[in-house]
Scaffold this active site. Structure first.
Site, mmCIF file in Angstrom:
data_model
loop_
_atom_site.group_PDB
_atom_site.id
_atom_site.type_symbol
_atom_site.label_atom_id
_atom_site.label_comp_id
_atom_site.label_asym_id
_atom_site.label_seq_id
_atom_site.Cartn_x
_atom_site.Cartn_y
_atom_site.Cartn_z
ATOM 1 N N TYR A 166 0.874 -1.188 0.000
ATOM 2 C CA TYR A 166 0.000 0.000 0.000
ATOM 3 C C TYR A 166 0.905 1.230 0.000
ATOM 4 O O TYR A 166 1.526 1.559 1.007
ATOM 5 C CB TYR A 166 -0.905 -0.034 1.231
ATOM 6 C CG TYR A 166 -1.861 1.140 1.391
ATOM 7 C CD1 TYR A 166 -2.094 2.074 0.379
ATOM 8 C CD2 TYR A 166 -2.561 1.327 2.585
ATOM 9 C CE1 TYR A 166 -2.974 3.132 0.542
ATOM 10 C CE2 TYR A 166 -3.450 2.377 2.768
ATOM 11 C CZ TYR A 166 -3.647 3.275 1.742
ATOM 12 O OH TYR A 166 -4.526 4.319 1.916
ATOM 13 N N LYS A 188 -1.097 -1.160 -4.295
ATOM 14 C CA LYS A 188 -2.179 -0.167 -4.306
ATOM 15 C C LYS A 188 -1.464 1.157 -4.474
ATOM 16 O O LYS A 188 -0.775 1.627 -3.562
ATOM 17 C CB LYS A 188 -2.965 -0.209 -2.999
ATOM 18 C CG LYS A 188 -3.980 0.908 -2.807
ATOM 19 C CD LYS A 188 -4.726 0.635 -1.513
ATOM 20 C CE LYS A 188 -5.713 1.663 -1.018
ATOM 21 N NZ LYS A 188 -5.718 2.979 -1.530
HETATM 22 O O1 MN9 Z 1 -8.011 4.368 -0.675
HETATM 23 C C1 MN9 Z 1 -8.528 6.609 -0.895
HETATM 24 N N1 MN9 Z 1 -7.533 7.279 -0.150
HETATM 25 C C2 MN9 Z 1 -7.783 7.855 1.034
HETATM 26 C C3 MN9 Z 1 -8.005 5.310 -1.381
HETATM 27 O O2 MN9 Z 1 -8.893 7.944 1.495
HETATM 28 C C4 MN9 Z 1 -6.613 8.384 1.781
HETATM 29 C C5 MN9 Z 1 -9.068 7.358 -2.118
HETATM 30 O O3 MN9 Z 1 -10.174 6.627 -2.544
HETATM 31 C C6 MN9 Z 1 -9.463 8.807 -1.829
HETATM 32 O O4 MN9 Z 1 -10.246 8.875 -0.677
HETATM 33 C C7 MN9 Z 1 -10.288 9.418 -2.956
HETATM 34 C C8 MN9 Z 1 -10.555 10.899 -2.711
HETATM 35 O O5 MN9 Z 1 -9.373 11.647 -2.825
HETATM 36 O O6 MN9 Z 1 -9.632 9.230 -4.173
#
Ligand code: MN9
Length: 289
Positions: A133, A161
């Site tokens: 990740y 990821k």
């Molecule tokens: O897991 C998410 N990252 C975080 C991925 O929440 C830190 C993304 O889905 C973001 O929330 C999304 C909005 O910026 O892309």
């Protein structure tokens, strides 16, 4: 393991306890309505870094119990406490999670040898596949192509990821490792990542917006980039509004509008103000009527 995975939200009561009924409803909504291919459990979106070890285990158990084998499950076990990471890697593997994932160790400025050792320690303790990740904006850890290559030498490290706006690096990783799984992590950049031939994506907004995300991904895969762009545009209007109003809280509020007992976020995250709740309901009306 290809396809779209929701970075699963978790429901908490006002005191910060896990709301099991709400968590089960969020899982069901993801499978039945958002129609995702899998769930990424206890990631940033699941507020993982705000939970005790016991709470993390509870989440892993409830989700597996609700899902059975309906969709794929990835358990995020990464932790600054390496013993906890190992314990959770074993726990999720015993529960039957399809793969584990671990965030790069953060806060202290670990060098690459330390990061590599962290992944090796976790992998030595279990017989499961691992997805790195990588989220440099939150961890401060920026790995380059050679460093990814070194980690990918481990056959149990099956993918990453990739939550970064670095499309040069993303393209280089894709080119060099056609057999590894690349999941895009920024939902607002799903289309450009899909054009670069990623295997899937993992995102917070998929809890709600999984259907549009799937359209973007599938249209791009079949070369229909203009159509995909139209869906990404609506999606990004939505994401911009969500980010402006409070990311996780707003997603939960929209889930509540859809009848899901999504509960509260855990402190230190705050609850939405009345004005923000109203705005979240307007967002729900506008995009999810
Ligand atoms: O897991 C998410 N990252 C975080 C991925 O929440 C830190 C993304 O889905 C973001 O929330 C999304 C909005 O910026 O892309």
């Amino acid at each position: 393991m290809k396809g779209l995975f929701s970075a699963l939200m978790c429901s908490f009561d006002e005191q910060g306890n896990i709301n099991e009924k709400g968590l089960r409803e969020i899982v069901r909504y993801n499978i039945d309505v958002s129609k995702v291919d899998g769930l990424y459990v206890n990631g940033s979106t699941g507020e993982n870094f705000l939970l005790s070890t016991d709470q993390k285990k509870q989440v892993f158990e409830i989700v597996k119990d609700e899902v059975g084998s309906e969709v794929k499950l990835i358990g995020q076990v990464g932790s600054l406490n390496i013993d906890e990471a190992v314990e959770l890697a074993q726990f999720t593997t015993d529960l039957g999670y399809d793969a584990i994932s671990a965030v790069t160790p953060f806060y202290y400025k670990f060098d690459f040898a330390e990061i590599k050792d962290y992944y090796q320690t976790i992998l030595e303790s279990v017989d499961n596949d691992l997805i790195i990740y990588s989220i440099p904006a939150l961890t401060g850890v920026n790995m380059n192509l050679d460093q990814f290559a070194e980690l990918f030498e481990h056959e149990k490290i099956i993918g990453v990821k990739f939550t970064a706006p670095d499309f040069f690096l993303l393209e280089r990783i894709r080119h060099k490792f056609p057999e590894k799984l690349i999941y895009s992590g920024f939902d607002e950049m799903l289309l450009p990542a899909s054009v670069l031939d990623i295997d899937g994506a993992i995102g917070s907004t998929f809890n709600l917006n999984g259907q549009r995300a799937k359209q973007i991904f599938e249209l791009a895969q079949s070369g229909k980039n203009q159509e995909a762009r139209a869906v990404q545009e609506v999606t990004n209007d939505l994401i911009a509004e969500i980010l402006d109003n409070g990311l996780y809280q707003t997603i939960k509020e929209v889930l509540k509008y859809k009848g899901v007992d999504a509960g509260f976020c855990r402190k230190p995250m705050r609850a939405l103000t009345e004005i923000e709740v109203t705005r979240a309901n307007e967002i729900a009306d506008k995009y999810f009527k």
